[in-house]
Write an enzyme that holds these catalytic residues in place. Structure first.
Site, mmCIF file in Angstrom:
data_model
loop_
_atom_site.group_PDB
_atom_site.id
_atom_site.type_symbol
_atom_site.label_atom_id
_atom_site.label_comp_id
_atom_site.label_asym_id
_atom_site.label_seq_id
_atom_site.Cartn_x
_atom_site.Cartn_y
_atom_site.Cartn_z
ATOM 1 N N ARG A 67 66.048 4.475 5.774
ATOM 2 C CA ARG A 67 67.353 4.076 4.577
ATOM 3 C C ARG A 67 66.736 3.026 3.580
ATOM 4 O O ARG A 67 65.853 2.222 3.849
ATOM 5 C CB ARG A 67 68.549 3.261 5.472
ATOM 6 C CG ARG A 67 69.410 2.625 4.677
ATOM 7 C CD ARG A 67 70.613 1.993 5.529
ATOM 8 N NE ARG A 67 70.209 0.791 5.470
ATOM 9 C CZ ARG A 67 71.172 -0.299 6.196
ATOM 10 N NH1 ARG A 67 72.313 0.120 6.373
ATOM 11 N NH2 ARG A 67 70.579 -1.560 6.341
ATOM 12 N N THR A 112 69.676 0.458 -1.879
ATOM 13 C CA THR A 112 71.054 1.313 -2.149
ATOM 14 C C THR A 112 71.662 1.427 -0.911
ATOM 15 O O THR A 112 72.838 1.970 -0.830
ATOM 16 C CB THR A 112 70.554 2.728 -2.790
ATOM 17 O OG1 THR A 112 69.770 3.435 -2.025
ATOM 18 C CG2 THR A 112 69.730 2.183 -4.188
ATOM 19 N N ASP A 116 67.394 -5.577 13.179
ATOM 20 C CA ASP A 116 66.770 -4.146 12.956
ATOM 21 C C ASP A 116 66.262 -3.746 14.355
ATOM 22 O O ASP A 116 65.327 -4.241 14.792
ATOM 23 C CB ASP A 116 65.638 -4.375 12.092
ATOM 24 C CG ASP A 116 64.971 -3.187 11.902
ATOM 25 O OD1 ASP A 116 64.606 -2.182 12.536
ATOM 26 O OD2 ASP A 116 64.829 -2.679 10.447
ATOM 27 N N ASP A 166 62.809 -2.432 14.754
ATOM 28 C CA ASP A 166 61.904 -3.478 14.832
ATOM 29 C C ASP A 166 61.647 -4.034 16.081
ATOM 30 O O ASP A 166 60.741 -4.747 16.719
ATOM 31 C CB ASP A 166 61.886 -4.731 13.776
ATOM 32 C CG ASP A 166 61.409 -3.926 12.179
ATOM 33 O OD1 ASP A 166 60.707 -2.882 12.266
ATOM 34 O OD2 ASP A 166 61.754 -4.698 11.333
#
Length: 227
Positions: free
Chosen positions: A118, A122, A217, A220
């Site tokens: 991603r 945006t 995340d 991560d």
């Protein structure tokens, strides 16, 4: 003492079905998963355990067929997973951490892969890897991705699957945002049978596109930050 009995619900909007799981073990494990102090090894373990609990519900409608067997006492008719076998599709990279949990519940499934990333500005996804059968007609598909945030990644994955003939797609996500759920409801209400199973429907997305309260995340936290 409290019980986790108020959050579970299901709803169907035309062709899209949303199921938010509710179970004390799911609530307990999800709390530990959210905790910023949970290290990567424990995060991966909790993810696998949560996926197994979610997969139990998500596979409730998996196609089966009769199977004749002999027990030590007599012959009987049992049940087995029908052909063609279902397909589990993890979204790389974070979805890879959910694969083992799905396969523990559905060991006869085949596995395909979609690699997506991603754009952090945006929030739009792009695909960089595709390892799927050319023809998915008649196959039940289980897409696994920890986060249903904006819905862009899941929508792109569903588009890949529909283009290959799939019409029965179930997404298994650890946490979801209302914005992502609404997009999937809007985009696939009448084109396919799409189901979403999630451990939590969270509050919202923040300005960076992260789910609140969310997990951070997930990739991560599972594997560390790789530069």
């Amino acid at each position: 003492m409290t019980t986790a009995g108020d959050a579970e619900f299901s709803r169907t909007i035309w062709g899209m079905h949303l199921h938010v799981a509710d179970h004390p073990l799911i609530a307990h494990k999800l709390t530990a998963l959210r905790d910023a102090n949970t290290d990567s090894a424990r995060f991966r373990q909790l993810t696998e355990e949560l996926v197994m609990l979610l997969a139990y519900e998500a596979t409730r409608s998996v196609a089966v067929e009769d199977k004749e067997i002999s027990t030590p006492v007599t012959t009987t008719t049992g049940t087995r997973i029908a052909e063609p076998r279902p397909v589990v599709v993890p979204i790389l990279r974070a979805g890879l951490g959910m694969l083992d949990g799905m396969l523990r519940i559905l060991p006869t499934a085949e596995v395909g892969f979609l690699g997506m990333v991603r754009d952090e500005t945006t929030f739009e996804p792009s695909a960089y890897a595709d390892r799927l059968p050319d023809d998915l007609t008649g196959r039940q598909i289980f897409v696994v991705d920890p986060m249903l945030a904006t819905g862009g990644t899941l929508a792109m994955a569903i588009d890949f699957l529909l283009a290959r003939g799939a019409r029965d797609v179930t997404a298994v996500c650890l946490v979801s945002a209302p914005e992502g759920v609404q997009r999937i409801e809007r985009d696939y209400s009448d084109s396919a049978e799409v189901k979403v199973y999630t451990a939590a429907l969270d509050e919202k997305l923040n300005e960076k596109g992260y789910i609140v309260p969310g997990l951070g995340d997930a990739g991560d936290r599972m594997y560390g930050i790789v530069d």
